[in-house]
Design an enzyme around this catalytic site. Structure first.
Site, PDB file in Angstrom:
ATOM      1  N   GLY A 119      48.332  42.887  31.813  1.00 26.06           N
ATOM      2  CA  GLY A 119      47.347  42.227  31.810  1.00 26.06           C
ATOM      3  C   GLY A 119      45.948  43.316  32.446  1.00 26.06           C
ATOM      4  N   GLN A 122      46.282  33.412  32.842  1.00 28.36           N
ATOM      5  CA  GLN A 122      47.208  32.118  33.483  1.00 28.36           C
ATOM      6  C   GLN A 122      47.157  31.147  32.537  1.00 28.36           C
ATOM      7  OE1 GLN A 122      48.979  31.816  35.831  1.00 28.36           O
ATOM      8  NE2 GLN A 122      48.950  33.749  37.081  1.00 28.36           N
ATOM      9  N   CYS A 126      48.253  41.434  52.832  1.00 27.20           N
ATOM     10  CA  CYS A 126      48.393  42.274  53.712  1.00 27.20           C
ATOM     11  C   CYS A 126      48.011  43.591  53.766  1.00 27.20           C
ATOM     12  CB  CYS A 126      49.812  42.066  54.600  1.00 27.20           C
ATOM     13  SG  CYS A 126      50.093  40.689  55.589  1.00 27.20           S
TER      14      CYS A 126
HETATM   15  C1  LIG Z   1      48.838  38.381  36.718  1.00 30.46           C
HETATM   16  C2  LIG Z   1      47.448  38.315  36.341  1.00 30.46           C
HETATM   17  C3  LIG Z   1      46.917  39.616  35.930  1.00 30.46           C
HETATM   18  C4  LIG Z   1      47.635  40.957  35.727  1.00 30.46           C
HETATM   19  O1  LIG Z   1      48.509  40.755  34.875  1.00 30.46           O
HETATM   20  P1  LIG Z   1      49.677  42.088  34.962  1.00 30.46           P
HETATM   21  O2  LIG Z   1      50.409  42.150  33.784  1.00 30.46           O
HETATM   22  O3  LIG Z   1      50.482  41.644  36.223  1.00 30.46           O
HETATM   23  O4  LIG Z   1      48.874  43.349  35.159  1.00 30.46           O
HETATM   24  C5  LIG Z   1      45.447  39.384  35.538  1.00 30.46           C
HETATM   25  N1  LIG Z   1      44.812  38.346  35.727  1.00 30.46           N
HETATM   26  C6  LIG Z   1      45.629  37.031  36.160  1.00 30.46           C
HETATM   27  C7  LIG Z   1      44.612  35.946  36.216  1.00 30.46           C
HETATM   28  C8  LIG Z   1      46.655  37.299  36.485  1.00 30.46           C
HETATM   29  O5  LIG Z   1      47.408  36.172  37.059  1.00 30.46           O
END
Ligand SMILES: *Cc1c(COP(=O)(O)O)cnc(C)c1O
Length: 399
Positions: A74, A181, A327
């Site tokens: 993502g 999400q 953190c």
């Molecule tokens: C987890 C997440 C990402 C990142 O996705 P990855 O595959 O872990 O890089 C981006 N945007 C939102 C809203 C996410 O919850």
């Protein structure tokens, strides 16, 4: 004693891979291990499996499979959309995002600022909502792209993506949404949404980590972020992660098949959890508006307590949840999302996110509701500068 039990309430961080998904991807690691771009028969099966997966993920978002670009995650999808808009419009030096995005956007836009671009981080209100007028006002002639998430990973609050996209379209500005999400939790139709770009990540959807996609609307200007071979119609170089792509496809198919039932079931579990906490634990407050919101997410603040301490004690009971805080070298930074919502520091530092998923049951929620009140009151007692804790202590010692 209770360490056998695992109650995983952190599905917005990642999800357990579905058994059907593991089964679907295994042949790509054993029998069908060829490079899908090769010119011999060994390449046929993996090449075909990628195209099936492309159809499956496209179906989840109402897209044509030809408009799907597989990426590594993502984060890459988000970066690729913004980077592409900048490369395609060299004279445009401004981008718009929101103050509550995933760090994939926030940090990328901050990096752009260091490179001489300007970034606007749209504010949110106390409920975590966005004002459409703020977007209207922020768009400039030199705005290259607007990138605003659909569903917030920390609070579950939903933004009106269709309206945001329409505003951008009326100004002739590209619009990207991070739908990581939303996927599998809400019905997605990219045509109806009217977005130019949309990001998904497979590991939030019961598939493995390290695979994502970017939807690119037909005729939207696009330049690749990862440059190399001609894979993905020359829109993303690099030999395809066949097993993960196949897994993503299967997970998308599973999610699409259950989307309405799961939505109803998650919402009921989430409300049981949320009401259970708010009604039994004094000083607990939900962060963010109740609706519109993801069905699986709640974020609750416990005033005057450190979230990290709660997480530690929950972990001892086999319960996994999350604080939005990061953190950095020992000091705990409160969540940028809660800060942007003007949540008081004493509450944001004691805020937890509970995010439900496919594997959760009522028994999981009830286990949390059984354990959490004692943990909170123990921490209140241990906190010397906490007025609520002191008051409770006095009451208790007074009998
Ligand atoms: C987890 C997440 C990402 C990142 O996705 P990855 O595959 O872990 O890089 C981006 N945007 C939102 C809203 C996410 O919850």
């Amino acid at each position: 004693m209770s360490n056998e039990r695992l109650v995983y309430l952190d599905n917005n961080a990642t999800t357990r891979v579905a058994p059907e998904v593991v089964e679907a991807m295994l042949p790509c690691l054993t029998e069908h291990w060829g490079n899908p771009s090769s010119a011999y028969g060994l390449a046929n099966a993996p090449a075909r499996m990628i195209e099936t997966a492309r159809e499956q993920v496209a179906a989840l978002i109402g897209a044509d499979p030809r408009h799907i670009v597989f990426t590594s995650c993502g984060t890459e999808s988000n970066n690729a959309a913004i980077q592409s808009a900048i490369l395609c419009h060299p004279t445009k030096r401004h981008v718009i995002t929101s103050a509550v995005e995933h760090s994939a956007n926030i940090k990328f836009c901050q990096q752009l600022e260091k490179r001489g671009y300007e970034a606007t981080f749209l504010p949110v209100d106390l409920d975590g909502g966005i004002d459409l007028c703020d977007l209207q006002a922020a768009i400039r002639p030199d705005t290259a792209i607007v990138s605003i998430m659909w569903a917030n990973n920390e609070t579950g609050v939903l933004f009106p993506v269709e309206e945001l996209a329409a505003i951008c379209r009326s100004h002739g500005v590209l619009f990207h949404t991070d739908a990581v999400q939303a996927a599998g939790k809400l019905a997605i139709d990219v045509q109806k949404l009217g977005v130019d770009f949309l990001s998904l990540s497979a590991h939030k959807l019961r598939a493995p980590k390290g695979i994502g996609l970017l939807y690119v609307k037909p005729n939207a200007p696009f330049q690749p972020y990862i440059i190399g071979g001609g894979q993905e119609r020359s829109q993303r170089g690099g030999t395809e992660n066949v097993a993960n792509i196949v897994a993503f496809g299967k997970a998308a198919e599973l999610a699409l098949g259950h989307i309405n039932d799961e939505n109803t079931r998650m919402r009921a579990l989430r409300d049981r959890l949320e009401q259970g906490i708010l009604q039994t634990i004094r000083g607990s407050v939900r962060n963010g508006g109740g609706e519109p919101r993801l069905p699986n997410t709640t974020n609750i603040g416990f005033d005057g307590i450190e979230a990290e301490a709660i997480l530690l004690l929950l972990d001892r009971e086999g319960i996994c949840a999350s604080s939005g805080s990061a953190c950095t070298t020992g000091s705990i930074e409160p969540s940028h999302v809660l800060q942007a919502m003007s949540v008081p520091l004493s509450r944001s530092k004691g805020s937890l996110r509970f995010s439900l998923g496919h594997d959760n049951t009522e028994a999981d929620v009830d286990w949390l509701l059984e354990k959490l009140p004692a943990i909170i009151s123990r921490l209140h007692d241990a906190s010397p500068d906490d007025p609520l804790g002191q008051a409770e202590e006095r009451l208790a010692s007074a009998g």
